[in-house]
Every structure is written in structure tokens, then in C-alpha cells.
Design a protein around this motif. Structure first.
Motif, PDB file in Angstrom:
ATOM      1  N   ARG A 139      -8.082  -2.280  -1.174  1.00 19.12           N
ATOM      2  CA  ARG A 139      -8.368  -2.404  -2.611  1.00 19.12           C
ATOM      3  C   ARG A 139      -7.540  -3.534  -3.225  1.00 19.12           C
ATOM      4  O   ARG A 139      -8.044  -4.324  -4.041  1.00 19.12           O
ATOM      5  CB  ARG A 139      -8.086  -1.079  -3.325  1.00 19.12           C
ATOM      6  N   GLU A 140      -6.268  -3.609  -2.833  1.00 13.84           N
ATOM      7  CA  GLU A 140      -5.422  -4.706  -3.311  1.00 13.84           C
ATOM      8  C   GLU A 140      -5.897  -6.039  -2.735  1.00 13.84           C
ATOM      9  O   GLU A 140      -5.881  -7.069  -3.409  1.00 13.84           O
ATOM     10  CB  GLU A 140      -3.969  -4.454  -2.910  1.00 13.84           C
ATOM     11  N   GLU A 148      -5.887   6.049   4.986  1.00 14.78           N
ATOM     12  CA  GLU A 148      -5.692   6.070   3.535  1.00 14.78           C
ATOM     13  C   GLU A 148      -4.891   4.863   3.067  1.00 14.78           C
ATOM     14  O   GLU A 148      -5.238   4.230   2.059  1.00 14.78           O
ATOM     15  CB  GLU A 148      -4.987   7.365   3.134  1.00 14.78           C
ATOM     16  N   GLY A 194       0.828  -1.209   0.000  1.00 13.36           N
ATOM     17  CA  GLY A 194       0.000   0.000   0.000  1.00 13.36           C
ATOM     18  C   GLY A 194       0.857   1.252   0.000  1.00 13.36           C
ATOM     19  O   GLY A 194       2.076   1.207   0.246  1.00 13.36           O
ATOM     20  N   SER A 223      -5.980   1.687   0.669  1.00  8.37           N
ATOM     21  CA  SER A 223      -5.164   1.235  -0.463  1.00  8.37           C
ATOM     22  C   SER A 223      -4.906  -0.268  -0.365  1.00  8.37           C
ATOM     23  O   SER A 223      -5.028  -1.005  -1.350  1.00  8.37           O
ATOM     24  CB  SER A 223      -3.833   2.004  -0.493  1.00  8.37           C
ATOM     25  N   SER A 273       0.469   5.775   0.744  1.00  5.14           N
ATOM     26  CA  SER A 273      -0.333   6.977   0.989  1.00  5.14           C
ATOM     27  C   SER A 273       0.601   8.169   1.145  1.00  5.14           C
ATOM     28  O   SER A 273       1.722   8.040   1.645  1.00  5.14           O
ATOM     29  CB  SER A 273      -1.213   6.823   2.233  1.00  5.14           C
TER      30      SER A 273
END
Length: 298
Positions: free
Chosen positions: A158-159, A151, A17, A155, A19
Motif C-alpha cells: 500500500r505504501e 499482512e 510496514g 502494508s 503487522s
């Protein structure tokens, strides 16, 4: 803070991830950057401005409470809005220490370039900006750190959603193979019965029910794979449950892959048919593909 609950995801989180946040606070600009990669355990690297050093324990606590696995690189910078180059902000003690260090080093070299005073004023260790309220800075840092962590978790979620889909598809493929193996078993028994009866007839031996029963019993014991297939089905259910569970599940999933692989190996060792041998191989391929994806899950 438990941002995974705030995110609203009940699924696997990837360990990958990123951010970046730039926050314009009343006292200055805060820059927060997070990068997270795969790692067996939590490996946290924190790089801070000198003005933020006192907050490092708090920063580490907040991050480790949120992220459980992965190699996490955290960089946080603070640029004060006050006149940082004001000579009144110079720390005389640190300035004296610097001067002494320079004099000591100069003893070992014949030619030493003079130090530019402007370079000294730009050194964070020398400047002492008393106009920054550290209590206010701490609250601003906490607020923006939590937002940055949220954040990066979004991320990673989503992965993780992509990984979850891949794993669920692989589980369906495994279920298909288990179904095929269950269908094959009665056919193999019937074929073997016919084969034994034909051998008895070819040898002109009278077919004795007790002898046939004994042959069938040995055969069935050798190829009884119901227990393995049932355990594989049970493991599939557990993997599905874990994939919908909040929190760090990567290690648990990795353990489940070991258990699935154990059953697939046993299935292969009991196989007396090319079809069941191929099913065992196909199962192990799918399990290994899942294991590779699970290495990316927190």
C-alpha cells in the motif's frame, strides 16, 4: 512462500510496514508483531519467548525469504493454556543453577533480599512445560508467521503504491523537459546561423559557404544533445519497467537515478543557452526528488 505473488501486486514495495497478529491456537496464544523501516540491507532482529528459541532458524529463514531489504523487528510471544505455575513443571537443573548463581552473588553483598518463590515460578527459563506439543506448536507458528508476513507485505504494498504514483508523475515531468529540449535545438541552430551571418556582414567579410559550414559544425558539435536526450528517454522506459516488476528493485532504481543524473549533468555542460541550462537544472531537481523517494523502496 512468495506472498508478493499471492498479494497480486506487480509494483514497488515500501520498506516501511507493520503487522500485528494474535492467534488463539489449541495450545495457547501466539502474538506476532512486525515492524519494518528503511535500511540499505536486510537487518533482522528477532525477539522470542524462551519456549520458541528452538524455532529461531526457521523463523529467520521464512522472513529473509520474503523480505529482502529493510530494518525488520520481529517479536513473537507464546502463552500456554496449561497451568504454567504448576510446581511439577519446574526444571530442577535450571533451578539449581539459579540457586548457585544467587549464592555466588550474595558473597559480594552484606545485605541480600530473599528471593520470592512466586517470581521464580514466573520465570520462563525455570519452567519446563512438557504438556506443549512442540511439533504442533511449530506448525501453528509457521502458519501464523506466514500470515503475518503476508499482512506486512500488504502494508508495504500500500505504501509502495503511493511511492509508485509519485515516481511515475516525476517521470512525466522529466519527459516534458526532454520534449522542450528537443524543440529548442532547431531554434538555437537557426538563431546561431543568423548571428554568424550578421557578424560577417558587420565585419564587411564576404560570406563564404565553407567558412559558415565550419562554424556551424563546431557549434553543432558543442551543443549536440540528442544522444543525452535519447539516453534519458531510454532510462525513463527502464524505470517504468522496474516499477512494474515484482521483487526487490530499490537498488536498481537507485542505479538508474545515477545514470539519469549523469545525462542531466552532461546536458548542462553542453548547454550554450539559458533555456537548456535551466532544463538541465530542472532535470536534476526532479531526479533528486525521485532518488529521495526511492530510498524508501525495498
Amino acid at each position: 512462500m512468495a506472498s508478493k505473488h499471492r498479494i497480486g501486486y506487480l509494483m514497488a514495495l515500501s520498506m516501511t510496514g507493520f503487522s500485528f497478529k494474535e492467534a488463539d491456537t489449541q495450545q495457547g496464544i501466539l502474538l506476532l508483531e512486525f515492524r519494518s523501516l528503511n535500511n540499505r540491507y536486510l537487518e533482522l532482529q528477532v525477539k522470542l519467548d524462551e519456549s520458541l528459541r528452538s524455532f529461531e532458524p526457521m523463523i529467520r529463514d521464512l522472513i529473509s525469504a520474503e523480505i529482502k531489504r529493510g530494518k525488520v523487528d520481529c517479536r513473537i510471544y507464546f502463552k500456554s493454556k496449561t497451568h504454567a505455575l504448576d510446581v511439577k513443571n519446574v526444571d530442577p537443573v535450571k533451578l539449581k543453577q539459579l540457586a548457585n548463581s544467587v549464592d555466588e552473588i550474595a558473597k559480594h553483598f552484606s545485605h541480600v533480599q530473599p528471593i520470592n518463590p512466586l517470581d521464580i515460578l514466573k520465570t520462563n527459563e525455570i519452567m519446563h512445560d512438557q504438556s506443549v506439543d512442540m511439533n504442533v506448536l511449530e506448525q501453528d507458528l509457521k502458519k501464523n508467521l506466514k500470515e503475518s508476513l503476508l499482512e506486512i507485505q500488504l502494508s508495504k504494498a500500500r505504501e509502495g503504491e503511493k511511492l509508485q504514483k509519485i515516481l511515475l508523475d516525476k517521470l512525466k515531468d522529466i519527459e516534458v523537459l526532454v520534449g522542450e529540449a528537443k524543440k529548442i535545438l532547431p531554434v538555437l541552430i537557426k538563431d546561431y546561423q543568423t548571428k554568424i551571418e550578421n557578424k560577417f556582414k558587420e565585419a564587411l567579410i564576404a560570406i563564404d559557404d565553407d567558412r559558415l559550414k565550419q562554424e556551424f559544425l563546431i557549434f553543432i558539435q558543442k551543443m549536440d544533445i540528442d544522444e543525452e536526450l535519447n539516453r534519458i528517454t531510454s532510462h525513463i522506459d527502464e524505470v517504468r519497467r522496474l516499477l512494474k516488476t515484482d521483487g526487490a528493485i530499490g537498488k536498481k532504481l537507485d542505479f538508474m537515478m545515477q545514470e539519469l543524473n549523469r545525462e542531466a549533468n552532461t546536458l548542462g555542460s553542453k548547454s550554450i543557452s539559458p533555456k537548456t541550462s535551466q532544463i538541465s537544472i530542472d532535470l536534476k531537481v526532479l531526479i533528486e526528488q525521485m532518488r529521495e523517494q526511492i530510498q524508501n523502496i525495498e
